[in-house]
Design a protein around this motif. Sequence first.
Motif, PDB file in Angstrom:
ATOM      1  N   ALA A 162       0.840  -1.211   0.000  1.00  0.00           N
ATOM      2  CA  ALA A 162       0.000   0.000   0.000  1.00  0.00           C
ATOM      3  C   ALA A 162       0.873   1.258   0.000  1.00  0.00           C
ATOM      4  N   LYS A 163       1.980   1.216   0.755  1.00  0.00           N
ATOM      5  CA  LYS A 163       2.903   2.355   0.784  1.00  0.00           C
ATOM      6  C   LYS A 163       3.564   2.548  -0.584  1.00  0.00           C
ATOM      7  N   ILE A 164       3.973   1.448  -1.193  1.00  0.00           N
ATOM      8  CA  ILE A 164       4.615   1.523  -2.519  1.00  0.00           C
ATOM      9  C   ILE A 164       3.632   2.094  -3.546  1.00  0.00           C
ATOM     10  N   VAL A 165       2.384   1.605  -3.505  1.00  0.00           N
ATOM     11  CA  VAL A 165       1.351   2.119  -4.411  1.00  0.00           C
ATOM     12  C   VAL A 165       1.115   3.609  -4.147  1.00  0.00           C
ATOM     13  N   GLY A 166       1.146   4.027  -2.892  1.00  0.00           N
ATOM     14  CA  GLY A 166       0.972   5.440  -2.535  1.00  0.00           C
ATOM     15  C   GLY A 166       2.070   6.314  -3.120  1.00  0.00           C
ATOM     16  N   VAL A 167       3.323   5.842  -3.033  1.00  0.00           N
ATOM     17  CA  VAL A 167       4.452   6.596  -3.598  1.00  0.00           C
ATOM     18  C   VAL A 167       4.314   6.691  -5.118  1.00  0.00           C
ATOM     19  N   VAL A 168       3.964   5.562  -5.753  1.00  0.00           N
ATOM     20  CA  VAL A 168       3.771   5.565  -7.215  1.00  0.00           C
ATOM     21  C   VAL A 168       2.639   6.529  -7.594  1.00  0.00           C
ATOM     22  N   LEU A 169       1.577   6.523  -6.794  1.00  0.00           N
ATOM     23  CA  LEU A 169       0.440   7.410  -7.043  1.00  0.00           C
ATOM     24  C   LEU A 169       0.859   8.880  -6.974  1.00  0.00           C
ATOM     25  N   ILE A 170       1.644   9.230  -5.968  1.00  0.00           N
ATOM     26  CA  ILE A 170       2.110  10.619  -5.821  1.00  0.00           C
ATOM     27  C   ILE A 170       2.979  11.017  -7.016  1.00  0.00           C
ATOM     28  N   LEU A 171       3.906  10.130  -7.404  1.00  0.00           N
ATOM     29  CA  LEU A 171       4.778  10.432  -8.550  1.00  0.00           C
ATOM     30  C   LEU A 171       3.977  10.595  -9.834  1.00  0.00           C
ATOM     31  N   LEU A 172       3.070   9.667 -10.095  1.00  0.00           N
ATOM     32  CA  LEU A 172       2.263   9.718 -11.311  1.00  0.00           C
ATOM     33  C   LEU A 172       1.373  10.967 -11.338  1.00  0.00           C
ATOM     34  N   THR A 173       0.799  11.314 -10.190  1.00  0.00           N
ATOM     35  CA  THR A 173      -0.050  12.512 -10.119  1.00  0.00           C
ATOM     36  C   THR A 173       0.768  13.776 -10.359  1.00  0.00           C
ATOM     37  N   THR A 174       1.959  13.848  -9.782  1.00  0.00           N
ATOM     38  CA  THR A 174       2.833  15.012  -9.969  1.00  0.00           C
ATOM     39  C   THR A 174       3.221  15.169 -11.432  1.00  0.00           C
ATOM     40  N   ILE A 175       3.628  14.070 -12.055  1.00  0.00           N
ATOM     41  CA  ILE A 175       4.019  14.110 -13.472  1.00  0.00           C
ATOM     42  C   ILE A 175       2.825  14.519 -14.338  1.00  0.00           C
ATOM     43  N   SER A 176       1.653  13.946 -14.042  1.00  0.00           N
ATOM     44  CA  SER A 176       0.443  14.273 -14.815  1.00  0.00           C
ATOM     45  C   SER A 176       0.092  15.749 -14.704  1.00  0.00           C
ATOM     46  N   LEU A 177       0.165  16.287 -13.491  1.00  0.00           N
ATOM     47  CA  LEU A 177      -0.151  17.706 -13.299  1.00  0.00           C
ATOM     48  C   LEU A 177       0.805  18.608 -14.066  1.00  0.00           C
ATOM     49  N   ARG A 178       2.078  18.236 -14.087  1.00  0.00           N
ATOM     50  CA  ARG A 178       3.063  19.035 -14.839  1.00  0.00           C
ATOM     51  C   ARG A 178       2.742  19.011 -16.330  1.00  0.00           C
ATOM     52  N   ILE A 179       2.411  17.817 -16.845  1.00  0.00           N
ATOM     53  CA  ILE A 179       2.071  17.680 -18.266  1.00  0.00           C
ATOM     54  C   ILE A 179       0.829  18.506 -18.589  1.00  0.00           C
ATOM     55  N   TRP A 180      -0.206  18.407 -17.762  1.00  0.00           N
ATOM     56  CA  TRP A 180      -1.446  19.140 -18.011  1.00  0.00           C
ATOM     57  C   TRP A 180      -1.221  20.650 -17.924  1.00  0.00           C
ATOM     58  N   LEU A 181      -0.434  21.079 -16.953  1.00  0.00           N
ATOM     59  CA  LEU A 181      -0.161  22.504 -16.800  1.00  0.00           C
ATOM     60  C   LEU A 181       0.617  23.043 -18.002  1.00  0.00           C
ATOM     61  N   ARG A 182       1.620  22.300 -18.451  1.00  0.00           N
ATOM     62  CA  ARG A 182       2.417  22.729 -19.597  1.00  0.00           C
ATOM     63  C   ARG A 182       1.550  22.849 -20.846  1.00  0.00           C
ATOM     64  N   ARG A 183       0.648  21.875 -21.045  1.00  0.00           N
ATOM     65  CA  ARG A 183      -0.268  21.920 -22.197  1.00  0.00           C
ATOM     66  C   ARG A 183      -1.198  23.126 -22.106  1.00  0.00           C
ATOM     67  N   ALA A 184      -1.711  23.372 -20.909  1.00  0.00           N
ATOM     68  CA  ALA A 184      -2.633  24.501 -20.725  1.00  0.00           C
ATOM     69  C   ALA A 184      -1.942  25.831 -21.017  1.00  0.00           C
ATOM     70  N   ILE A 185      -0.705  25.979 -20.545  1.00  0.00           N
ATOM     71  CA  ILE A 185       0.048  27.219 -20.788  1.00  0.00           C
ATOM     72  C   ILE A 185       0.320  27.379 -22.279  1.00  0.00           C
ATOM     73  N   ARG A 186       0.720  26.282 -22.938  1.00  0.00           N
ATOM     74  CA  ARG A 186       1.015  26.332 -24.366  1.00  0.00           C
ATOM     75  C   ARG A 186      -0.232  26.721 -25.162  1.00  0.00           C
ATOM     76  N   GLU A 187      -1.379  26.139 -24.784  1.00  0.00           N
ATOM     77  CA  GLU A 187      -2.621  26.466 -25.481  1.00  0.00           C
ATOM     78  C   GLU A 187      -3.035  27.908 -25.230  1.00  0.00           C
ATOM     79  N   LYS A 188      -2.839  28.391 -24.003  1.00  0.00           N
ATOM     80  CA  LYS A 188      -3.187  29.782 -23.693  1.00  0.00           C
ATOM     81  C   LYS A 188      -2.310  30.728 -24.491  1.00  0.00           C
ATOM     82  N   LEU A 189      -1.010  30.430 -24.584  1.00  0.00           N
ATOM     83  CA  LEU A 189      -0.102  31.275 -25.367  1.00  0.00           C
ATOM     84  C   LEU A 189      -0.528  31.336 -26.824  1.00  0.00           C
ATOM     85  N   SER A 190      -0.930  30.187 -27.376  1.00  0.00           N
ATOM     86  CA  SER A 190      -1.299  30.184 -28.784  1.00  0.00           C
ATOM     87  C   SER A 190      -2.631  30.893 -29.009  1.00  0.00           C
ATOM     88  N   LEU A 191      -3.533  30.896 -28.014  1.00  0.00           N
ATOM     89  CA  LEU A 191      -4.814  31.585 -28.163  1.00  0.00           C
ATOM     90  C   LEU A 191      -4.663  33.099 -28.049  1.00  0.00           C
TER      91      LEU A 191
END
Length: 197
Positions: free
Chosen positions: A30-59
């Motif tokens: 459960a602890k290992i899954v929790g660490v993986v979850l935190i890492l995956l969520t952090t990476i996902s948020l960075r990807i989504w934020l970068r896409r949102a900024i790129r789209e806002k710049l182009s708009l």
Amino acid sequence: MKRFLALLIPIIILLVSIPILLNQGMILPAKIVGVVLILLTTISLRIWLRRAIREKLSLDSIKFNVNHRYYLDEVSPIYRYMPKGEKKVLEKRMGKLLADLKFDDTTREELNAEEMLSYALFQILTVYKEPYRSLKGKMIVFDQTNNTGELKISEGKYVLLNPVLLENLLKEIQTVETFSTSNAPIIGQLRDLYLKS
């Protein structure tokens, strides 16, 4: 939404599996899954934020057409010989800058699009290696009678400059390196204006 599902589904599965593992007494997995979850969520948020900024710049930026590019090719050897990828990045920054600023002309009733393009190219070349900063709230006023080759700043909002002098400097300077090392006072002044905003 579909493009986010690839990352959202594993996050939900991992999130649901933690209480299930804890109920079965499997604390270490459960602890290992929790660490993986935190890492995956952090990476996902960075990807989504970068896409949102790129789209806002182009708009929020002005799109360049064939006529704009033709003019830039004619007026600037730096732009003309840039690789296609660098031109796209430069155009995006110039388009964003043009969308952020207000323009006026003391000597004419109508604004000249080519003068605005030459100013935007000149301004971005002064800070070519710097990250983009917004100049929202600034007004660029073209003044053909300003033959000093320098900026005149009025009330902190108006920057009076001669677009013909900018165009002439763009025609003379061949590379980004010689542009950044040029001793033309307006280059340093426009750089300071940009970095202090």
